[in-house]
Scaffold this motif. Structure first.
Motif, PDB file in Angstrom:
ATOM      1  N   ASP A  88      13.080   4.277 -10.116  1.00 41.06           N
ATOM      2  CA  ASP A  88      12.595   3.038 -10.727  1.00 41.06           C
ATOM      3  C   ASP A  88      13.211   1.821 -10.041  1.00 41.06           C
ATOM      4  O   ASP A  88      12.542   0.790  -9.866  1.00 41.06           O
ATOM      5  CB  ASP A  88      12.912   3.032 -12.220  1.00 41.06           C
ATOM      6  N   ARG A  89      14.473   1.918  -9.634  1.00 39.81           N
ATOM      7  CA  ARG A  89      15.099   0.808  -8.910  1.00 39.81           C
ATOM      8  C   ARG A  89      14.385   0.578  -7.579  1.00 39.81           C
ATOM      9  O   ARG A  89      14.089  -0.554  -7.197  1.00 39.81           O
ATOM     10  CB  ARG A  89      16.577   1.092  -8.676  1.00 39.81           C
ATOM     11  N   LEU A  90      14.096   1.677  -6.866  1.00 41.59           N
ATOM     12  CA  LEU A  90      13.385   1.561  -5.595  1.00 41.59           C
ATOM     13  C   LEU A  90      12.013   0.944  -5.789  1.00 41.59           C
ATOM     14  O   LEU A  90      11.589   0.076  -5.007  1.00 41.59           O
ATOM     15  CB  LEU A  90      13.257   2.945  -4.959  1.00 41.59           C
ATOM     16  N   SER A  91      11.302   1.356  -6.825  1.00 41.85           N
ATOM     17  CA  SER A  91       9.955   0.828  -7.061  1.00 41.85           C
ATOM     18  C   SER A  91       9.991  -0.666  -7.361  1.00 41.85           C
ATOM     19  O   SER A  91       9.108  -1.417  -6.925  1.00 41.85           O
ATOM     20  CB  SER A  91       9.282   1.590  -8.206  1.00 41.85           C
ATOM     21  N   ARG A 105       4.106   4.942 -10.299  1.00 44.52           N
ATOM     22  CA  ARG A 105       3.476   5.980  -9.484  1.00 44.52           C
ATOM     23  C   ARG A 105       4.493   6.631  -8.549  1.00 44.52           C
ATOM     24  O   ARG A 105       4.283   7.759  -8.100  1.00 44.52           O
ATOM     25  CB  ARG A 105       2.314   5.386  -8.675  1.00 44.52           C
ATOM     26  N   LEU A 106       5.584   5.922  -8.272  1.00 43.08           N
ATOM     27  CA  LEU A 106       6.626   6.491  -7.427  1.00 43.08           C
ATOM     28  C   LEU A 106       7.427   7.579  -8.139  1.00 43.08           C
ATOM     29  O   LEU A 106       8.223   8.283  -7.495  1.00 43.08           O
ATOM     30  CB  LEU A 106       7.584   5.403  -6.939  1.00 43.08           C
ATOM     31  N   LEU A 187      15.246  12.557  -2.040  1.00 46.26           N
ATOM     32  CA  LEU A 187      15.061  11.225  -2.597  1.00 46.26           C
ATOM     33  C   LEU A 187      15.888  10.204  -1.820  1.00 46.26           C
ATOM     34  O   LEU A 187      15.436   9.081  -1.566  1.00 46.26           O
ATOM     35  CB  LEU A 187      15.447  11.220  -4.077  1.00 46.26           C
ATOM     36  N   SER A 188      17.080  10.583  -1.420  1.00 44.21           N
ATOM     37  CA  SER A 188      17.927   9.656  -0.669  1.00 44.21           C
ATOM     38  C   SER A 188      17.281   9.242   0.653  1.00 44.21           C
ATOM     39  O   SER A 188      17.558   8.153   1.171  1.00 44.21           O
ATOM     40  CB  SER A 188      19.305  10.271  -0.414  1.00 44.21           C
ATOM     41  N   GLY A 208      -4.288  -2.764  -1.843  1.00 44.62           N
ATOM     42  CA  GLY A 208      -5.416  -2.365  -2.674  1.00 44.62           C
ATOM     43  C   GLY A 208      -5.044  -1.307  -3.683  1.00 44.62           C
ATOM     44  O   GLY A 208      -5.680  -0.250  -3.754  1.00 44.62           O
ATOM     45  N   GLN A 209      -4.008  -1.587  -4.479  1.00 41.86           N
ATOM     46  CA  GLN A 209      -3.570  -0.672  -5.546  1.00 41.86           C
ATOM     47  C   GLN A 209      -3.091   0.674  -5.002  1.00 41.86           C
ATOM     48  O   GLN A 209      -3.222   1.710  -5.651  1.00 41.86           O
ATOM     49  CB  GLN A 209      -4.675  -0.470  -6.586  1.00 41.86           C
ATOM     50  N   LEU A 210      -2.528   0.655  -3.811  1.00 36.98           N
ATOM     51  CA  LEU A 210      -1.909   1.845  -3.228  1.00 36.98           C
ATOM     52  C   LEU A 210      -0.399   1.627  -3.229  1.00 36.98           C
ATOM     53  O   LEU A 210       0.086   0.627  -2.716  1.00 36.98           O
ATOM     54  CB  LEU A 210      -2.403   2.068  -1.804  1.00 36.98           C
ATOM     55  N   PHE A 211       0.333   2.583  -3.781  1.00 36.56           N
ATOM     56  CA  PHE A 211       1.775   2.414  -3.932  1.00 36.56           C
ATOM     57  C   PHE A 211       2.541   3.608  -3.382  1.00 36.56           C
ATOM     58  O   PHE A 211       3.281   3.502  -2.413  1.00 36.56           O
ATOM     59  CB  PHE A 211       2.126   2.164  -5.405  1.00 36.56           C
ATOM     60  N   ALA A 212       2.344   4.780  -3.986  1.00 38.28           N
ATOM     61  CA  ALA A 212       3.087   5.958  -3.541  1.00 38.28           C
ATOM     62  C   ALA A 212       2.556   6.509  -2.231  1.00 38.28           C
ATOM     63  O   ALA A 212       3.339   6.930  -1.374  1.00 38.28           O
ATOM     64  CB  ALA A 212       3.061   7.042  -4.625  1.00 38.28           C
ATOM     65  N   GLN A 213       1.238   6.526  -2.051  1.00 39.53           N
ATOM     66  CA  GLN A 213       0.671   7.195  -0.871  1.00 39.53           C
ATOM     67  C   GLN A 213       1.131   6.577   0.448  1.00 39.53           C
ATOM     68  O   GLN A 213       1.563   7.312   1.355  1.00 39.53           O
ATOM     69  CB  GLN A 213      -0.854   7.231  -0.957  1.00 39.53           C
TER      70      GLN A 213
END
Length: 297
Positions: A88-91, A105-106, A187-188, A208-213
């Motif tokens: 969540d911190r990274l996001s 989404r992350l 994760l690191s 365009g609403q792309l986050f994790a990919q």
């Protein structure tokens, strides 16, 4: 991140499928909440039908999880109660101007912190048609370190990727399914890569609403992971999973692509409504009916 979870059962190797070495821990990870319960339940019913011998872990998308927790209990999923603080911190650092429902989404990255030797992450707008066991035990350092099902040419990077040699000729993939080990990706690695190369990431990522990919693609590419398509590691597997795929037929109740290769799952990526009239939709509808009946008992 340290997850205090019970160890999943050990999977013995399957001599016919080449599932891997004895003593290896394999499992499936998903993300869900009550908002997508109409997708989550059919997924879990298809998991029960095809993959119940593999342990499954349910990562909460947010705190809207009353029905989700009940579903986890019904289907024997391990619910991950610990907050993914680092993710969540990274996001928040990567996407400060967006709402939490996008940044979360992350949380699929929590799959990398599970007590497994190999994990298959799967989006829940999916139903499973075949046992995933053949996809495990195929990772090999320097050769196959990250397995994906389908390419994604349009929804990863923008045209500025051409400025960066390490992004030349890489496989762009849909991150709705992948198999890896924290031996090769942790994760690191995401935290370290974004600390060093966040400016490059933001320069090349597709909007365009792309986050994790874009992020999962970028980190695997930046770190030079050896990425392979599922058909290259599982005999007679199809790379196809898109719910609108042309030429799909069914053989003995299981889908095959136009070449007769075995489709392992159907993914409603980008769908704006629940399935109704597509080639995979009758199977989804039946899993949905059975799941809701089980849920309401």
């Amino acid at each position: 991140m340290s997850l205090r979870l019970p160890n999943p059962p050990l999977r013995a190797p399957d001599a016919e499928t080449g599932a891997g070495s004895a003593g290896k821990r394999y499992g499936i990870a998903i993300v869900g909440n009550d908002k997508i319960i109409d997708w989550l339940l059919p997924f879990l019913e298809s998991y029960r039908d095809t993959n119940s011998s593999l342990p499954i872990y349910l990562i909460p998308y947010d705190d809207n999880v009353a029905m989700t927790r009940k579903a986890a209990d019904i289907y024997g999923a391990t619910y991950i109660a610990e907050e993914p603080v680092e993710i969540d911190r990274l996001s928040h650092e990567l996407y400060p101007g967006f709402f939490n429902n996008n940044r979360r989404r992350l949380r699929k990255l929590q799959a990398l912190a599970l007590p497994l030797d190999e994990v298959a992450y799967v989006d829940v707008d999916v139903i499973l048609f075949r046992d995933f066991t053949p996809a495990f035990g195929k990772l090999e350092e320097g050769k196959t370190e990250f397995i994906v099902a389908s390419p994604s040419f349009e929804y990863v990077y923008n045209e500025r990727r051409e400025k960066y040699p390490f992004l030349k000729d890489v496989l762009l993939f849909n991150d709705g399914f992948w198999v890896t080990s924290n031996k090769y990706l942790k994760l690191s690695d995401f935290i370290d890569t974004m600390r060093d190369d966040a400016a490059i990431f933001h320069d090349v990522r597709k909007r365009g609403q792309l986050f994790a990919q874009p992020l999962v693609n970028f980190v695997t590419h930046r770190r030079g992971l050896k990425i392979e398509l599922l058909p290259n590691v599982v005999e007679n597997a199809s790379h196809e999973s898109f719910y609108k795929a042309p030429g799909v037929t069914f053989r003995d109740g299981k889908p095959v692509d136009y070449e007769g290769k075995e489709i392992y799952f159907a993914h409603w990526a980008g769908a704006t409504a629940l399935p109704s009239r597509g080639v995979f939709d009758p199977a989804w509808t039946e899993y949905s009916r059975a799941a809701w009946a089980r849920f309401k008992k």
